[in-house]
Design a protein around this motif. Structure first.
Motif, mmCIF file in Angstrom:
data_model
loop_
_atom_site.group_PDB
_atom_site.id
_atom_site.type_symbol
_atom_site.label_atom_id
_atom_site.label_comp_id
_atom_site.label_asym_id
_atom_site.label_seq_id
_atom_site.Cartn_x
_atom_site.Cartn_y
_atom_site.Cartn_z
ATOM 1 N N ASN A 199 1.774 11.072 -5.908
ATOM 2 C CA ASN A 199 2.517 9.837 -5.649
ATOM 3 C C ASN A 199 2.042 8.750 -6.609
ATOM 4 O OD1 ASN A 199 4.332 8.485 -3.293
ATOM 5 N ND2 ASN A 199 2.864 6.992 -4.089
ATOM 6 N N ARG A 200 3.003 8.035 -7.197
ATOM 7 C CA ARG A 200 2.703 6.893 -8.063
ATOM 8 C C ARG A 200 3.353 5.642 -7.483
ATOM 9 N NH1 ARG A 200 4.894 9.362 -13.589
ATOM 10 N NH2 ARG A 200 6.316 10.265 -12.076
ATOM 11 N N GLY A 201 2.634 4.538 -7.490
ATOM 12 C CA GLY A 201 3.162 3.302 -6.934
ATOM 13 C C GLY A 201 2.889 2.102 -7.821
ATOM 14 N N LEU B 71 6.654 -6.725 -3.339
ATOM 15 C CA LEU B 71 7.562 -5.616 -3.610
ATOM 16 C C LEU B 71 6.747 -4.422 -4.087
ATOM 17 C CD1 LEU B 71 10.435 -7.389 -5.599
ATOM 18 C CD2 LEU B 71 10.632 -6.402 -3.307
ATOM 19 N N ARG B 72 7.222 -3.238 -3.747
ATOM 20 C CA ARG B 72 6.544 -2.028 -4.196
ATOM 21 C C ARG B 72 7.561 -0.927 -4.450
ATOM 22 N NH1 ARG B 72 1.136 0.579 -3.685
ATOM 23 N NH2 ARG B 72 1.517 2.831 -3.732
ATOM 24 N N HIS B 73 7.284 -0.137 -5.499
ATOM 25 C CA HIS B 73 8.094 1.038 -5.810
ATOM 26 C C HIS B 73 7.187 2.256 -5.811
ATOM 27 C CE1 HIS B 73 11.093 3.653 -7.671
ATOM 28 N NE2 HIS B 73 10.150 4.051 -8.515
ATOM 29 N N ASP B 74 7.547 3.274 -5.021
ATOM 30 C CA ASP B 74 6.795 4.521 -4.966
ATOM 31 C C ASP B 74 7.666 5.660 -5.461
ATOM 32 O OD1 ASP B 74 4.018 4.443 -3.413
ATOM 33 O OD2 ASP B 74 5.331 2.947 -2.505
ATOM 34 N N ARG B 75 7.037 6.513 -6.252
ATOM 35 C CA ARG B 75 7.706 7.748 -6.670
ATOM 36 C C ARG B 75 6.882 8.914 -6.132
ATOM 37 N NH1 ARG B 75 11.635 9.504 -9.944
ATOM 38 N NH2 ARG B 75 11.454 11.575 -10.874
ATOM 39 N N ASN B 76 7.442 9.612 -5.142
ATOM 40 C CA ASN B 76 6.759 10.710 -4.478
ATOM 41 C C ASN B 76 7.289 12.037 -4.998
ATOM 42 O OD1 ASN B 76 6.452 12.765 -2.119
ATOM 43 N ND2 ASN B 76 5.054 11.103 -1.593
ATOM 44 N N TYR C 17 0.790 -1.226 0.000
ATOM 45 C CA TYR C 17 0.000 0.000 0.000
ATOM 46 C C TYR C 17 0.826 1.282 0.000
ATOM 47 C CZ TYR C 17 -3.942 -3.037 1.246
ATOM 48 O OH TYR C 17 -4.908 -4.015 1.264
ATOM 49 N N GLY C 18 2.135 1.207 0.207
ATOM 50 C CA GLY C 18 2.963 2.393 0.185
ATOM 51 C C GLY C 18 2.970 3.156 1.491
ATOM 52 N N SER C 19 3.224 4.468 1.411
ATOM 53 C CA SER C 19 3.285 5.319 2.590
ATOM 54 C C SER C 19 1.959 5.294 3.331
ATOM 55 C CB SER C 19 3.619 6.755 2.176
ATOM 56 O OG SER C 19 3.721 7.601 3.297
ATOM 57 N N ASN D 52 12.136 8.496 -4.888
ATOM 58 C CA ASN D 52 11.825 7.072 -5.027
ATOM 59 C C ASN D 52 12.034 6.326 -3.718
ATOM 60 O OD1 ASN D 52 11.348 7.174 -7.922
ATOM 61 N ND2 ASN D 52 13.554 7.506 -8.126
ATOM 62 N N HIS D 53 11.112 5.380 -3.466
ATOM 63 C CA HIS D 53 11.229 4.521 -2.294
ATOM 64 C C HIS D 53 10.812 3.102 -2.681
ATOM 65 C CE1 HIS D 53 11.992 7.556 0.853
ATOM 66 N NE2 HIS D 53 11.288 8.345 0.069
ATOM 67 N N ASN D 54 11.628 2.144 -2.266
ATOM 68 C CA ASN D 54 11.330 0.731 -2.501
ATOM 69 C C ASN D 54 11.073 0.043 -1.164
ATOM 70 O OD1 ASN D 54 11.820 0.849 -5.362
ATOM 71 N ND2 ASN D 54 14.009 0.905 -4.897
ATOM 72 N N THR D 55 10.025 -0.738 -1.097
ATOM 73 C CA THR D 55 9.721 -1.506 0.105
ATOM 74 C C THR D 55 9.412 -2.942 -0.293
ATOM 75 O OG1 THR D 55 7.415 -0.750 -0.040
ATOM 76 C CG2 THR D 55 8.871 0.428 1.474
ATOM 77 N N GLY D 56 9.574 -3.852 0.645
ATOM 78 C CA GLY D 56 9.313 -5.251 0.348
ATOM 79 C C GLY D 56 9.016 -6.041 1.603
ATOM 80 N N SER D 57 8.480 -7.231 1.422
ATOM 81 C CA SER D 57 8.219 -8.115 2.557
ATOM 82 C C SER D 57 8.238 -9.561 2.079
ATOM 83 C CB SER D 57 6.876 -7.796 3.214
ATOM 84 O OG SER D 57 5.799 -8.141 2.363
ATOM 85 N N VAL D 58 8.520 -10.444 3.011
ATOM 86 C CA VAL D 58 8.487 -11.873 2.754
ATOM 87 C C VAL D 58 7.924 -12.554 3.995
ATOM 88 C CG1 VAL D 58 10.887 -12.144 3.535
ATOM 89 C CG2 VAL D 58 9.829 -13.906 2.083
ATOM 90 N N ALA D 59 7.074 -13.550 3.785
ATOM 91 C CA ALA D 59 6.467 -14.264 4.910
ATOM 92 C C ALA D 59 6.363 -15.738 4.565
ATOM 93 C CB ALA D 59 5.090 -13.701 5.230
ATOM 94 N N TRP D 60 6.492 -16.554 5.600
ATOM 95 C CA TRP D 60 6.398 -18.013 5.430
ATOM 96 C C TRP D 60 5.515 -18.569 6.540
ATOM 97 C CZ3 TRP D 60 9.778 -21.590 8.550
ATOM 98 C CH2 TRP D 60 9.465 -22.939 8.297
#
Length: 604
Positions: free
Chosen positions: A341-343, A361-366, A138-140, A371-379
């Motif tokens: 903002n674009r994501g 994974l997500r890329h946001d351009r504010n 979802y971004g910021s 630019n901001h990159n965020t990510g997550s991993v779950a098991w």
């Protein structure tokens, strides 16, 4: 404080048999945690779902009454109904919490948060809560979690529902709900009104008068099956409120919040589903000193989200993007009055035997912060039919609000040199479901960089600063047990927050209690229903320097219901039965003992 410690000890002894108050079972369907429909026991995150039945059983008038009963959540309030409230999810502040209404981002771009006090529960069908970061989807604003509010959707024969309530402080409330629908088309329309004289919001005696609140609400939602593969919908909500308070230059605020949107769900192929939502939310605040206009703060937020869900056998690939434009119009000059903002985001849900994986994974351009990159991993791993565990890791960021950057007032001012907040979160969870018993536990740690904190600059003047390092650790224990006709639910939260840099190094983060406990007991006796809720929190500090300490509190609510017929019911509630005096924000009162009587007619 002693009574709180005794209550907490008793709860700790029985925490293995108590769970989240007013939450549905693990089979409840939710879509917020992964942007894809799953049951709560499939989600690799800590989630809660509050249904319409939960709302009516609780007899709550405000969303605060519902949220404080959830694991990991605390709420601060500045003087009662309609007054400013902040929601902390696992210690993350309101400006790190994304709020959606039917998929549309809502909130004030000037404040950087959503005004929970303006939620009209008469309009709400269900509430989904995700605790923990979701910036990779979802971004910021989603650094601390996501709360999604779904408005009411009609079904079945055309029906008219009515309810009327009266209570303490000359509280009067009423709703009219018209709904109906079938597999091809459906609609819901809701009108509501509430008035209360309130009580004196401030505790210092400077303005000893009652601070009332009144609000009118409208909700419209409709949809239809355009073709076998295309479903279209539209929704509109309006809350028009007037809030009285004890302020420096103004004493009344007129607040209008609107959310309007359209959505489409298109089944392109047997394995490819396309979803799109276009929406606008408006938050308009006008302040008055008596009848004299003082100031205005208006936010308009336009959003467009497009999401593709592609089935790959048992697995799901999600690809999507969204755009968001915030505009502010205020009587206070801001250096900038808009932001774009674009994501782009991607997620893969992988199921392999007893293993579940979630990668995102997500890329946001504010426009303001690049630019901001965020990510997550779950098991997740299903050990057997009863026990499931999961572990997740995610990164997040949160952009400063317009007030953080540009506000200039008599008692506070912005800081244009602020950097966005960044965080890293690690969580380990456990879920177990037996025939009559459900259990869950989560342990987590979040580390912040550049956490934004409003700091006292002296002379009652405040401005925001970046705290280089901060850390939050926590444990949540929830469970639910059914014994004969008794239903016991409750939760325990242990929170450890620390400022790890600057002048306040080693201090607790402000306004976060380190212990929270909830217990609910419900029993049905034929046409009668009985219920009791206990909520307890220990001490918290009101400021970043930890010089102002607020004591703990424990409150008890009692509920009674009687079904006169299948469609007609009478409900009564006594809140804060023992008339506990406490504060969640220094200098502001909380409600004393309150009574509420409701008569409701809903054809079934």
């Amino acid at each position: 404080m002693k009574s709180f410690n005794r209550s907490l000890l008793a709860l700790a002894c029985c925490s293995s048999t108590l769970a989240s108050a007013q939450t549905t079972s693990l089979e409840a369907v939710q879509v917020t945690a992964s942007r894809y429909a799953q049951t709560a026991d499939q989600a690799l995150a800590s989630v809660s779902v509050i249904t319409r039945d939960d709302i009516e059983q609780s007899q709550a008038l405000t969303i605060k009454e519902l949220l404080v009963k959830q694991a990991g959540i605390s709420v601060t309030n500045s003087g009662g109904r309609g007054k400013s409230s902040s929601v902390f999810v696992r210690g993350a502040a309101s400006d790190q919490l994304l709020v959606l209404v039917d998929g549309v981002r809502v909130g004030s771009a000037t404040l950087g948060s959503f005004s929970f006090e303006e939620v009209n529960l008469a309009q709400v069908e269900r509430i989904e809560i995700v605790r923990g970061p979701r910036s990779s989807l979802y971004g910021s604003d989603a650094a601390g979690g996501v709360i999604q509010i779904f408005t009411r959707r009609g079904e079945g024969e055309l029906t008219v529902g009515l309810s009327a309530s009266v209570g303490s402080d000359s509280t009067r409330a009423g709703t009219i709900n018209l709904s109906g629908g079938d597999d091809n088309a459906w609609f819901n329309a809701n009108l509501s009104r509430e008035i209360t004289n309130g009580f004196d919001a401030t505790s210092n005696g400077a303005a000893p008068d009652d601070d009332g609140y009144k609000t009118n609400g409208v909700e419209l939602r409709a949809g239809f099956q355009a073709t076998e593969n295309v479903e279209l919908g539209a929704f509109y909500t309006l809350t028009d409120s007037e809030n009285q308070y004890d302020g420096y230059s103004a004493d009344t605020t007129e607040i209008i919040t609107r959310v309007v949107g359209v959505n489409a769900d298109v089944q392109l192929t047997d394995y490819w589903d396309l979803q799109a939502t276009l929406g606008r939310s408006t938050d308009d605040n006008k302040d008055y000193a008596g009848s004299t206009f003082d100031s205005q703060f208006k936010t308009t937020r336009d959003t467009l989200t497009v999401q593709n869900n592609i089935q790959l056998g048992e697995n799901v690939l999600t690809l999507g993007g969204d755009i968001q434009r915030d505009q502010v119009r205020t009587t206070t000059a801001y250096d900038k009055d808009s932001r774009f903002n674009r994501g782009l985001f991607a997620q893969y849900l992988l199921m392999s035997g007893q293993n579940d994986f979630q990668f995102s994974l997500r890329h946001d351009r504010n426009e303001s912060f690049g630019n901001h990159n965020t990510g997550s991993v779950a098991w997740g791993y299903q050990w057997n039919d009863v026990l499931r565990t999961y572990v997740s890791y995610g990164t997040a960021f949160s952009a400063p609000s317009f007030n953080d950057l540009y506000y200039a007032g008599d008692y506070s001012y912005g800081n244009p040199d602020l950097s966005p907040e960044k965080s890293k979160n690690l969580e380990l969870g456990l879920q177990a479901e037996f025939d009559a018993l459900t259990l869950s536990a989560a342990i987590y740690e979040t580390r912040y960089k550049n956490l934004i904190t409003w700091v006292d600059q002296g002379g009652w003047v405040y401005s925001p600063e970046n705290t280089e390092k901060a850390r939050i650790r926590g444990v949540e224990l929830t469970a639910g047990y059914t014994l004969a006709d008794w239903v016991l639910t409750g939760n325990l939260t242990f929170l450890d927050t620390e400022n790890q840099s600057g002048d306040n190094k080693g201090n607790d983060l402000q306004r976060r209690p380190s212990r929270i406990a909830n217990v609910s007991v419900d029993r049905q006796f034929g046409s009668f229903s009985l219920g009791a809720d206990l909520h307890a929190e220990n001490r918290r500090f009101n400021n970043a320097s930890n010089t102002v300490r607020l004591g703990g509190s424990a409150t008890t609510d009692l509920r009674l219901g009687y079904a006169v017929s299948k469609s007609l019911s009478v409900r009564a509630k006594v809140s804060n039965v023992f008339d506990k005096e406490y504060e969640t924000v220094s200098g502001y009162n909380q409600p004393d003992r309150q009574f509420l009587l409701t008569v409701a007619y809903q054809p079934k």
